[in-house]
Design an enzyme around this catalytic site. Structure first.
Site, PDB file in Angstrom:
ATOM      1  N   CYS A   1       0.812  -1.228   0.000  1.00 38.13           N
ATOM      2  CA  CYS A   1       0.000   0.000   0.000  1.00 38.13           C
ATOM      3  C   CYS A   1       0.840   1.270   0.000  1.00 38.13           C
ATOM      4  O   CYS A   1       0.652   2.162  -0.840  1.00 38.13           O
ATOM      5  CB  CYS A   1      -0.991  -0.021   1.164  1.00 38.13           C
ATOM      6  SG  CYS A   1      -0.274   0.175   2.804  1.00 38.13           S
TER       7      CYS A   1
ATOM      8  N   HIS B   1      -2.798   1.337   6.758  1.00 33.50           N
ATOM      9  CA  HIS B   1      -3.183   1.258   5.350  1.00 33.50           C
ATOM     10  C   HIS B   1      -3.384   2.648   4.774  1.00 33.50           C
ATOM     11  O   HIS B   1      -3.963   3.528   5.410  1.00 33.50           O
ATOM     12  CB  HIS B   1      -4.460   0.438   5.171  1.00 33.50           C
ATOM     13  CG  HIS B   1      -4.742   0.145   3.725  1.00 33.50           C
ATOM     14  ND1 HIS B   1      -3.976  -0.730   2.988  1.00 33.50           N
ATOM     15  CD2 HIS B   1      -5.679   0.646   2.867  1.00 33.50           C
ATOM     16  CE1 HIS B   1      -4.441  -0.777   1.747  1.00 33.50           C
ATOM     17  NE2 HIS B   1      -5.464   0.053   1.641  1.00 33.50           N
TER      18      HIS B   1
ATOM     19  N   HIS C   1      -5.781   1.880  -4.589  1.00 29.39           N
ATOM     20  CA  HIS C   1      -4.799   1.395  -3.612  1.00 29.39           C
ATOM     21  C   HIS C   1      -4.348  -0.024  -3.949  1.00 29.39           C
ATOM     22  O   HIS C   1      -4.912  -0.681  -4.833  1.00 29.39           O
ATOM     23  CB  HIS C   1      -5.389   1.437  -2.196  1.00 29.39           C
ATOM     24  CG  HIS C   1      -6.513   0.456  -1.955  1.00 29.39           C
ATOM     25  ND1 HIS C   1      -6.773  -0.107  -0.724  1.00 29.39           N
ATOM     26  CD2 HIS C   1      -7.455  -0.059  -2.784  1.00 29.39           C
ATOM     27  CE1 HIS C   1      -7.812  -0.914  -0.803  1.00 29.39           C
ATOM     28  NE2 HIS C   1      -8.246  -0.908  -2.033  1.00 29.39           N
TER      29      HIS C   1
END
Length: 345
Positions: free
Chosen positions: A258, A307, A319
């Site tokens: 990420c 995240h 993402h």
């Protein structure tokens, strides 16, 4: 006189009946236990457990990334210090050589000054503290000795600093190994659980995820304006990476995690941002209202900020979600953890 009669013993037949009844009860109990095995978890239950394991793996991944970044930073710092020490040692040798040349010149002219001879045979640090020695040296020699002293102190300090950083590096490498093992363990558990599904169940899950990503992509079309030229450039670059797989610790160009995707996206836009999601959350201007987000803003999820993605407009992000998926669009409401805030770089 009271009679003391012995209690009547059960007959052999009665003992046999009781024993048989007990055995039958045990057998029935055993059959009942075997007749009710634990039910196989449903596809949705397996998915929920797998998603949880992947979330834990991503948490460990970001810690792994932090340890790796620290390791690389320490290695660069140690390399710089070692280069400085090497140059400093060369300078020290040159200073000592110049003192040696002075001694040679004195010898040719009739002898070496006792104080200079004493210096050349040992360490000069003690001598300058003694006035009688300093008095016997020329101003030029005193200055040369002071330079040597200062260079020796610098080298000692730099060597000490390098030694401490080497210890820190060894500790960081150990931590890196532990974090890597944690990630691999979580991923292994998730794969084992996922593989307990039938082929049809796996296909159904994959179809659901692909459909959700397509729907999110359609939601994005024509929505929102970029926060800035560089945010727009970062977002456009991230779009060019759609479909590339998630791999923990990866920063491209064939795969990403990420924060690897977001850091590379902004690098492509000419902006350097930190490597990990936690560090990325400390830069720029924070935006706590989802309605105030603009395309290209960094968006952070979960209480520990493990995240991060790029806002794509209309409640969607782009993402790298987790192992087993690819860079894709997704609704902010399906990330699995709460939206914490955005950051405008």
């Amino acid at each position: 006189m009271a009679s003391h009669r012995r209690p009547k013993q059960p007959s052999r037949a009665r003992v046999t009946v009781l024993t048989t009844a007990a055995a039958a009860a045990v057998a029935l109990s055993s059959q009942a236990a075997n007749a009710a095995p634990s039910e196989k978890p449903s596809k949705d239950e397996v998915k929920a457990k797998v998603d949880k394991l992947y979330e834990e793996a991503e948490q460990a991944t970001e810690k792994f990334n932090g340890a790796k970044e620290k390791q690389e930073k320490l290695q660069k710092e140690i390399s710089t210090i070692q280069d400085n020490v090497a140059r400093g040692q060369d300078e020290l040798n040159e200073l000592r050589d110049s003192m040696g040349l002075a001694a040679a010149a004195q010898y040719r002219s009739g002898g070496v000054d006792p104080s200079l001879q004493l210096f050349l045979s040992s360490n000069p640090d003690d001598y300058l503290d003694k006035a009688s020695t300093a008095d016997q040296l020329s101003a030029q020699q005193v200055e040369a000795l002071k330079k040597i002293q200062e260079k020796q102190r610098e080298l000692a300090q730099e060597r000490s600093e390098a030694s401490e950083k080497l210890k820190d590096l060894a500790s960081t490498r150990t931590e890196l190994g532990k974090k890597k093992q944690q990630v691999q363990t979580k991923l292994s558990e998730a794969r084992t659980l996922y593989n307990s599904l039938t082929a049809a169940e796996k296909a159904k899950l994959e179809a659901e995820q692909e459909r959700a990503s397509r729907d999110s992509g359609r939601e994005v079309l024509g929505s929102g304006t970029a926060a800035s030229g560089r945010a727009g450039a970062a977002y456009a670059w991230a779009q060019s990476q759609l479909g590339k797989p998630y791999v923990y610790g990866a920063t491209g160009m064939s795969s990403y995690d990420c924060s690897g995707l977001t850091s590379r996206a902004y690098a492509a836009a000419g902006v350097g941002i930190p490597r990990t999601s936690e560090a990325q959350s400390t830069i720029g201007t924070k935006i706590y209202s989802q309605s105030q987000l603009q395309v290209g803003d960094l968006v952070f999820f979960f209480n520990d900020l493990h995240h991060v993605g790029l806002y794509a407009g209309n409640g969607q992000i782009i993402h790298a979600p987790r192992t087993g998926t690819v860079v894709r669009y997704e609704s902010m409401g399906t990330i699995g953890g709460p939206f914490m805030f955005g950051v405008r770089v």
